[in-house]
Design a protein around this motif. Structure first.
Motif, PDB file in Angstrom:
ATOM      1  N   LEU A 154       0.689  -1.349  -0.013  1.00  0.00           N
ATOM      2  CA  LEU A 154      -0.115  -0.084   0.108  1.00  0.00           C
ATOM      3  C   LEU A 154       0.808   1.261  -0.056  1.00  0.00           C
ATOM      4  O   LEU A 154       0.522   2.413  -0.714  1.00  0.00           O
ATOM      5  N   VAL A 155       1.908   1.281   0.808  1.00  0.00           N
ATOM      6  CA  VAL A 155       2.830   2.262   0.652  1.00  0.00           C
ATOM      7  C   VAL A 155       3.553   2.784  -0.682  1.00  0.00           C
ATOM      8  O   VAL A 155       3.275   3.665  -1.003  1.00  0.00           O
ATOM      9  N   VAL A 156       3.897   1.573  -1.393  1.00  0.00           N
ATOM     10  CA  VAL A 156       4.402   1.804  -2.535  1.00  0.00           C
ATOM     11  C   VAL A 156       3.118   2.321  -3.656  1.00  0.00           C
ATOM     12  O   VAL A 156       3.606   3.130  -4.216  1.00  0.00           O
ATOM     13  N   ILE A 157       2.141   1.861  -3.525  1.00  0.00           N
ATOM     14  CA  ILE A 157       1.066   2.321  -4.436  1.00  0.00           C
ATOM     15  C   ILE A 157       0.634   3.825  -4.043  1.00  0.00           C
ATOM     16  O   ILE A 157       0.666   4.527  -4.870  1.00  0.00           O
ATOM     17  N   LEU A 158       0.670   4.122  -2.828  1.00  0.00           N
ATOM     18  CA  LEU A 158      -0.011   5.328  -2.496  1.00  0.00           C
ATOM     19  C   LEU A 158       1.202   6.493  -2.539  1.00  0.00           C
ATOM     20  O   LEU A 158       0.529   7.549  -2.622  1.00  0.00           O
ATOM     21  N   ARG A 159       2.242   6.245  -3.020  1.00  0.00           N
ATOM     22  CA  ARG A 159       3.338   7.186  -3.048  1.00  0.00           C
ATOM     23  C   ARG A 159       3.249   7.629  -4.355  1.00  0.00           C
ATOM     24  O   ARG A 159       4.089   8.717  -4.707  1.00  0.00           O
ATOM     25  N   GLY A 160       2.638   6.986  -5.234  1.00  0.00           N
ATOM     26  CA  GLY A 160       2.678   7.363  -6.681  1.00  0.00           C
ATOM     27  C   GLY A 160       1.707   9.103  -6.972  1.00  0.00           C
ATOM     28  O   GLY A 160       0.721   9.122  -6.136  1.00  0.00           O
ATOM     29  N   ASP A 161       2.107   9.551  -7.637  1.00  0.00           N
ATOM     30  CA  ASP A 161       1.562  11.023  -8.047  1.00  0.00           C
ATOM     31  C   ASP A 161       0.273  10.913  -8.364  1.00  0.00           C
ATOM     32  O   ASP A 161      -0.658  11.537  -7.774  1.00  0.00           O
ATOM     33  N   ASP A 162      -0.234  10.108  -9.204  1.00  0.00           N
ATOM     34  CA  ASP A 162      -1.510  10.023  -9.746  1.00  0.00           C
ATOM     35  C   ASP A 162      -2.394   9.626  -8.462  1.00  0.00           C
ATOM     36  O   ASP A 162      -3.490  10.233  -8.479  1.00  0.00           O
ATOM     37  N   ILE A 163      -2.160   8.538  -7.752  1.00  0.00           N
ATOM     38  CA  ILE A 163      -2.772   8.275  -6.652  1.00  0.00           C
ATOM     39  C   ILE A 163      -3.291   9.269  -5.646  1.00  0.00           C
ATOM     40  O   ILE A 163      -4.196   9.706  -5.051  1.00  0.00           O
ATOM     41  N   LYS A 164      -1.967  10.244  -5.332  1.00  0.00           N
ATOM     42  CA  LYS A 164      -2.038  11.140  -4.393  1.00  0.00           C
ATOM     43  C   LYS A 164      -3.108  12.171  -4.938  1.00  0.00           C
ATOM     44  O   LYS A 164      -3.997  12.926  -4.013  1.00  0.00           O
ATOM     45  N   GLY A 165      -3.056  12.646  -6.162  1.00  0.00           N
ATOM     46  CA  GLY A 165      -4.038  13.460  -6.670  1.00  0.00           C
ATOM     47  C   GLY A 165      -5.494  12.934  -6.950  1.00  0.00           C
ATOM     48  O   GLY A 165      -6.376  13.917  -6.133  1.00  0.00           O
ATOM     49  N   MET A 166      -5.799  11.630  -6.968  1.00  0.00           N
ATOM     50  CA  MET A 166      -7.002  11.177  -6.697  1.00  0.00           C
ATOM     51  C   MET A 166      -7.419  11.338  -5.293  1.00  0.00           C
ATOM     52  O   MET A 166      -8.844  11.717  -5.249  1.00  0.00           O
ATOM     53  N   LEU A 167      -6.729  10.907  -4.366  1.00  0.00           N
ATOM     54  CA  LEU A 167      -7.201  10.892  -2.957  1.00  0.00           C
ATOM     55  C   LEU A 167      -7.235  12.285  -2.458  1.00  0.00           C
ATOM     56  O   LEU A 167      -8.388  12.543  -1.678  1.00  0.00           O
ATOM     57  N   THR A 168      -6.464  13.302  -3.032  1.00  0.00           N
ATOM     58  CA  THR A 168      -6.583  14.638  -2.533  1.00  0.00           C
ATOM     59  C   THR A 168      -7.981  15.165  -3.080  1.00  0.00           C
ATOM     60  O   THR A 168      -8.642  15.944  -2.414  1.00  0.00           O
ATOM     61  N   ASP A 169      -8.252  15.032  -4.330  1.00  0.00           N
ATOM     62  CA  ASP A 169      -9.568  15.269  -5.057  1.00  0.00           C
ATOM     63  C   ASP A 169     -10.747  14.712  -4.002  1.00  0.00           C
ATOM     64  O   ASP A 169     -11.720  15.387  -4.036  1.00  0.00           O
ATOM     65  N   LEU A 170     -10.714  13.306  -3.997  1.00  0.00           N
ATOM     66  CA  LEU A 170     -11.585  12.711  -3.331  1.00  0.00           C
ATOM     67  C   LEU A 170     -11.912  13.387  -1.896  1.00  0.00           C
ATOM     68  O   LEU A 170     -13.147  13.740  -1.600  1.00  0.00           O
ATOM     69  N   ILE A 171     -10.902  13.756  -1.267  1.00  0.00           N
ATOM     70  CA  ILE A 171     -11.035  14.083   0.237  1.00  0.00           C
ATOM     71  C   ILE A 171     -11.634  15.851   0.182  1.00  0.00           C
ATOM     72  O   ILE A 171     -12.615  16.129   0.674  1.00  0.00           O
ATOM     73  N   HIS A 172     -10.941  16.388  -0.887  1.00  0.00           N
ATOM     74  CA  HIS A 172     -11.630  17.696  -1.320  1.00  0.00           C
ATOM     75  C   HIS A 172     -13.177  17.884  -1.449  1.00  0.00           C
ATOM     76  O   HIS A 172     -13.928  18.612  -1.133  1.00  0.00           O
TER      77      HIS A 172
END
Length: 90
Positions: free
Chosen positions: A65-83
């Motif tokens: 999970l750490v490896v997957i969540l460090r990707g920029d695409d995933i960070k952007g998707m999670l930030t957008d979802l939380i926003h």
């Protein structure tokens, strides 16, 4: 969990093919089978091994999970979802 102790029947080891004085070879075989069955029935430490395997699996999954969540695409998707979740739309 069973805590059956294996009690030796003699202090002198017996060799295969030789029986103790006054006993038949069948009695020696039965005693050997009985000791082997008692040894296989002892499950002490089994729960500890299961916990260790489960812990290793959890650590591996967390690392993945750490490896997957460090990707920029995933960070952007999670930030957008939380926003979007925290934004109130009227």
């Amino acid at each position: 969990m069973s805590t059956t102790a294996i009690i030796p029947t003699s202090t002198r080891p017996t060799t295969p093919g030789r029986s103790r004085p006054g006993s038949s070879p069948a009695q020696g075989v039965r005693a050997t089978v009985r000791r082997a069955a008692l040894a296989l029935r002892d499950e002490s430490g089994a729960a500890t091994a299961e916990y260790a395997i489960a812990t290793l699996a959890a650590v591996g999954f967390a690392g993945l999970l750490v490896v997957i969540l460090r990707g920029d695409d995933i960070k952007g998707m999670l930030t957008d979802l939380i926003h979007r979740a925290l934004t109130i739309s009227i």
